[in-house]
Design an enzyme around this catalytic site. Structure first.
Site, PDB file in Angstrom:
ATOM      1  N   PRO A 114      43.823  40.553  25.007  1.00 25.97           N
ATOM      2  CA  PRO A 114      42.846  41.637  24.928  1.00 25.97           C
ATOM      3  C   PRO A 114      41.505  41.146  24.391  1.00 25.97           C
ATOM      4  O   PRO A 114      41.446  40.169  23.633  1.00 25.97           O
ATOM      5  CB  PRO A 114      43.498  42.626  23.951  1.00 25.97           C
ATOM      6  CG  PRO A 114      44.341  41.762  23.065  1.00 25.97           C
ATOM      7  CD  PRO A 114      44.875  40.667  23.969  1.00 25.97           C
ATOM      8  N   GLY A 118      40.104  39.651  18.256  1.00 21.77           N
ATOM      9  CA  GLY A 118      40.311  38.449  17.465  1.00 21.77           C
ATOM     10  C   GLY A 118      41.371  37.520  17.999  1.00 21.77           C
ATOM     11  O   GLY A 118      41.890  36.668  17.270  1.00 21.77           O
ATOM     12  N   GLY A 120      40.946  35.509  20.767  1.00 20.13           N
ATOM     13  CA  GLY A 120      40.406  34.381  21.507  1.00 20.13           C
ATOM     14  C   GLY A 120      40.338  34.574  23.002  1.00 20.13           C
ATOM     15  O   GLY A 120      40.500  33.614  23.764  1.00 20.13           O
ATOM     16  N   SER A 122      37.898  35.049  25.267  1.00 21.65           N
ATOM     17  CA  SER A 122      36.958  34.262  26.067  1.00 21.65           C
ATOM     18  C   SER A 122      37.348  32.794  26.094  1.00 21.65           C
ATOM     19  O   SER A 122      37.260  32.132  27.141  1.00 21.65           O
ATOM     20  CB  SER A 122      35.527  34.422  25.529  1.00 21.65           C
ATOM     21  OG  SER A 122      35.415  33.943  24.200  1.00 21.65           O
ATOM     22  N   ALA A 123      37.824  32.260  24.976  1.00 23.70           N
ATOM     23  CA  ALA A 123      38.237  30.855  24.948  1.00 23.70           C
ATOM     24  C   ALA A 123      39.488  30.637  25.789  1.00 23.70           C
ATOM     25  O   ALA A 123      39.615  29.618  26.478  1.00 23.70           O
ATOM     26  CB  ALA A 123      38.492  30.414  23.505  1.00 23.70           C
ATOM     27  N   ASP A 165      38.750  29.048  18.009  1.00 27.65           N
ATOM     28  CA  ASP A 165      39.357  29.654  19.198  1.00 27.65           C
ATOM     29  C   ASP A 165      39.686  28.593  20.244  1.00 27.65           C
ATOM     30  O   ASP A 165      40.780  28.601  20.837  1.00 27.65           O
ATOM     31  CB  ASP A 165      38.417  30.696  19.805  1.00 27.65           C
ATOM     32  CG  ASP A 165      38.373  31.974  19.006  1.00 27.65           C
ATOM     33  OD1 ASP A 165      38.915  32.002  17.883  1.00 27.65           O
ATOM     34  OD2 ASP A 165      37.779  32.959  19.487  1.00 27.65           O
TER      35      ASP A 165
END
Length: 330
Positions: A114, A118, A120, A122-123, A165
């Site tokens: 999601p 918190g 991660g 995008s990473a 991340d």
């Protein structure tokens, strides 16, 4: 995801036959050290192995143009909105790194991680996409080049990413960060966790600003809390190595108390932490930036995790995920 390099040349071999490529990664969360890590204390990042991202990259003719297929944007890569610019960067930066900037690809991303929680997101997407693009050329990125490519995407997403991340979403054990040193933490046993979503996006910038304001007003008090969180991180590392779940749970409970002192918790987070503890979790705390986002709970075994996840959903969690790290299944 494999991180061993099988071909260190940056440019694809002449005559390489292109093929559909695949890549995967997973979510991450912070076990101990959020906020305090900004002030130079160590942190432990926990991989959330069962919350996955998969990506496929399929070569297409130049007449077709590159395209992205995802829940955020489906369409040409060159008209993608700003929200997926980090994903676009994952494609273009990897092609440039491989010496094939003109290659056109259809990239599909399926992510269960999601956003704004918190974990991660995008990473994790960047890690999966960069690996998939490299796989088109028969390449497996080594750990450092993979990290550098994900960090390039993270700079687009976040400006000045710490690297937590990028490391966490490709690790299979917790990762220790201290004074620029990054190293995996060996586990003395398997550990089972539940991550529970409050349903409220985390407000990391707001929480970081609040801690900074506290520090400006009373640096001695905040420094004491930060130092205590650092001590908990070191203690937690020892419990992981020793396989001491009870000890790890105690450090998690103590960390939540200190984060509450820093005013980065919320009523939603506290409610879920309390629900986990009432269901006999070994430990529970907020994880990530705070002011929303997720709670992390440590459980004795998979059956216990099911009971606690049920209790968390009854207390208002919009979604829960269970993950086990370690050499053996519980």
């Amino acid at each position: 995801m494999t991180n061993h390099d099988t071909d260190r040349t940056a440019t694809p071999h002449p005559g390489t036959t292109l093929r559909p490529g695949t890549g995967s990664s997973h979510g991450k969360t912070i076990l101990i050290g959020e906020h305090a890590v900004v002030y130079g204390v160590p942190a432990l990042v926990l991989p959330v192995l069962d919350v996955r991202v998969t990506a496929t990259a399929t070569p297409v003719p130049s007449t077709s143009g590159s395209a992205l297929e995802s829940t955020v944007h489906t369409g040409p890569l060159d008209t993608a909105p700003a929200a997926v610019l980090p994903t676009v960067t994952a494609v273009t930066a990897t092609l440039r790194h491989l010496g094939a900037p003109g290659q056109h690809l259809h990239v599909r991303v399926d992510s269960a991680v999601p956003t704004a929680r918190g974990m991660g997101s995008s990473a994790a997407v960047a890690a999966a996409v960069t690996a998939a693009v490299a796989d088109v050329f028969g390449r497996t990125l080594d750990a450092q080049e993979h990290h550098e490519l994900v960090q390039e995407c993270e700079r687009v997403a976040h400006g000045r990413p710490s690297g937590l991340d990028a490391r966490g979403v490709v690790a299979d054990v917790p990762v220790w960060f201290e004074d620029g040193v990054v190293e995996p933490v060996p586990l003395g046993a398997a550990f089972t966790f539940v991550v529970a979503d409050t349903g409220v996006p985390g407000h990391t910038r707001e929480a970081v600003a609040a801690v900074r304001e506290q520090h400006d007003r009373d640096p001695r008090a905040v420094d004491a809390v930060v130092a205590a969180i650092g001590d908990l991180a070191r203690r937690a590392r020892g419990t992981l190595v020793d396989g001491d779940a009870q000890g790890l749970g105690a450090t998690m409970d103590a960390a939540h108390g200190l984060l509450t002192e820093l005013d980065v918790s919320s009523a939603d987070l506290d409610r879920l932490v309390d629900a986990a503890r009432r269901a006999d979790a070994l430990g529970a705390k907020l994880t990530g930036g705070g002011r929303g986002g997720c709670v992390l709970a440590l459980l004795a075994d998979a059956a216990h995790a099911d009971r606690v996840a049920t209790a968390l959903r009854a207390a208002g969690a919009t979604e829960t995920w269970t993950t086990t790290i370690g050499a053996r299944a519980l």
